[in-house]
Design an enzyme around this catalytic site. Structure first.
Site, PDB file in Angstrom:
ATOM      1  N   SER A 182       0.842  -1.191   0.000  1.00 39.35           N
ATOM      2  CA  SER A 182       0.000   0.000   0.000  1.00 39.35           C
ATOM      3  C   SER A 182       0.878   1.242   0.000  1.00 39.35           C
ATOM      4  CB  SER A 182      -0.892   0.011   1.246  1.00 39.35           C
ATOM      5  OG  SER A 182      -1.563   1.247   1.399  1.00 39.35           O
ATOM      6  N   TYR A 213      -2.849  -0.362  10.424  1.00 44.11           N
ATOM      7  CA  TYR A 213      -2.638  -0.722   9.021  1.00 44.11           C
ATOM      8  C   TYR A 213      -1.294  -0.186   8.531  1.00 44.11           C
ATOM      9  CZ  TYR A 213      -3.731  -1.361   4.056  1.00 44.11           C
ATOM     10  OH  TYR A 213      -3.720  -1.752   2.736  1.00 44.11           O
TER      11      TYR A 213
END
Length: 275
Positions: A132, A145
Site C-alpha cells: 500500500s 494498518y
C-alpha cells in the site's frame, strides 16, 4: 501453463486478478477465508481453496490443496488478502493490533515461507506482495494498518536480498485507493475494535470517519479500478527483470516523491491535511 495462488479473492483486487489471469492462460488457484466465498468462486469456474491467514493450520492446508490442484508445482504467489483497522494509536487495543498483524503480516509471512521452500526446490518462482501507499507514508487513524504495511515492506525488502541467485523473485505492489470492499471491511473492524468512541479525545474525528466509511457516495478522488493493480501484477509475473516496487495510483507517486524531498514537519502537514 503457469500456476499461481492468489489470496483474498472474494472481491476487489484478488477476484479481478484471478479472473483475468485465468483468461490469460494461467492455472489460477484462488483462495478465500470464508467457505461460502470459496463455494461461489468454484461455481464460477475459478478453482478456489479455503485459506485463513489467522490460522496456521488453514494456511498449510490451503497451500497443500492448491498444490494438489496444480500437480505439485507453483510458479507464483500473489499475497493479497488484507484489511485496514482504523483507530488512533493511543486508543487501539492490543488485541485489535494483534489481529491486524495476524492477518496482514504473520499469515503472509508463514505462507511466504512455505512457498519459498517449494520455489527453491523448483529453482524458480515469483512472489508478489500487495502492499500500500501506507507502507511508504502514514496517515492519522490508520496506525495499525500503517504498521502492518511498513512491516511487510521491511520483510519483503530483506527477503529480496536473501533470494538473490535462487531464481525466485519478489516484488511489492503499492496501490493508493482502489475500488473494492476495503471501506466496508474497515468499518466492520472499527465497530468491533473495542475502542470507546465516546470517551476518546478523538471522538469527533471518529464520528467523521464513521460517516465517511458508511457513505454510499462515489469513490474518493484518484481511485482506480483493480485493473490498475492487475497491469502491474502481470509485469511482475512475466518480466525477465521484475521491479522491486510497482507504484499504482497518483497518491502513491505523489507521496513517494514528497517523502524523498520534504522535511518531516512539512510532510506531516501534508499528510494531516490528506486524511
Amino acid at each position: 501453463m503457469k500456476t499461481i495462488l492468489i489470496t483474498g479473492c472474494s472481491s476487489g483486487i484478488g477476484y479481478y486478478c484471478a479472473k483475468q489471469l485465468q483468461k490469460r492462460g494461467y492455472q489460477v488457484i484462488a483462495s478465500c477465508r470464508n467457505v461460502d466465498d470459496v463455494r461461489a468462486l468454484n461455481e464460477q469456474g475459478i478453482t478456489c481453496v479455503q485459506l485463513d491467514y489467522t490460522d496456521t493450520d488453514s494456511i498449510e492446508q490451503g497451500l497443500a490443496d492448491a498444490l494438489a490442484f496444480s500437480g505439485g508445482k507453483l510458479d507464483a504467489l500473489f499475497n493479497n488478502g488484507a484489511y485496514g483497522q482504523p483507530g488512533a494509536v493511543e486508543d487501539l487495543p492490543v488485541a485489535a493490533l494483534r489481529r491486524q498483524f495476524e492477518t496482514n503480516v504473520f499469515g503472509w509471512h508463514h505462507l511466504t515461507q512455505l512457498v519459498c521452500k517449494k520455489m527453491r526446490q523448483q529453482g524458480h518462482g515469483r512472489i508478489i506482495q500487495n502492499s500500500s501507499v501506507l507502507g511508504l507514508v502514514t496517515l492519522p487513524y490508520r496506525g495499525a494498518y500503517n504498521a502492518s504495511k511498513f512491516a511487510l515492506e521491511g520483510l519483503t525488502d530483506t527477503l529480496r536480498l536473501e533470494l538473490q541467485g535462487s531464481g525466485v523473485y519478489i516484488s511489492l505492489i503499492e496501490p493508493g485507493p482502489i475500488s473494492s470492499r476495503f471501506r466496508d471491511n474497515a468499518l466492520h473492524a472499527f465497530l468491533t475494535s473495542g475502542i470507546d468512541i465516546e470517551k476518546s479525545a478523538h471522538r469527533d474525528n471518529y464520528l467523521a470517519q464513521q460517516r465517511r466509511l458508511e457513505s454510499t457516495s462515489g469513490p474518493q478522488p484518484f481511485t482506480l479500478g483493480p485493473e490498475a493493480v492487475y497491469k502491474r501484477l502481470v509485469h511482475a509475473l512475466e518480466s525477465q527483470r521484475p521491479q522491486a516496487r510497482y507504484y499504482v495510483t497518483t497518491p502513491t507517486y505523489l507521496f513517494g516523491f514528497l517523502k524523498r524531498i520534504l522535511p518531516s514537519s512539512w510532510l506531516d502537514w501534508v499528510l494531516t491535511k490528506s486524511r
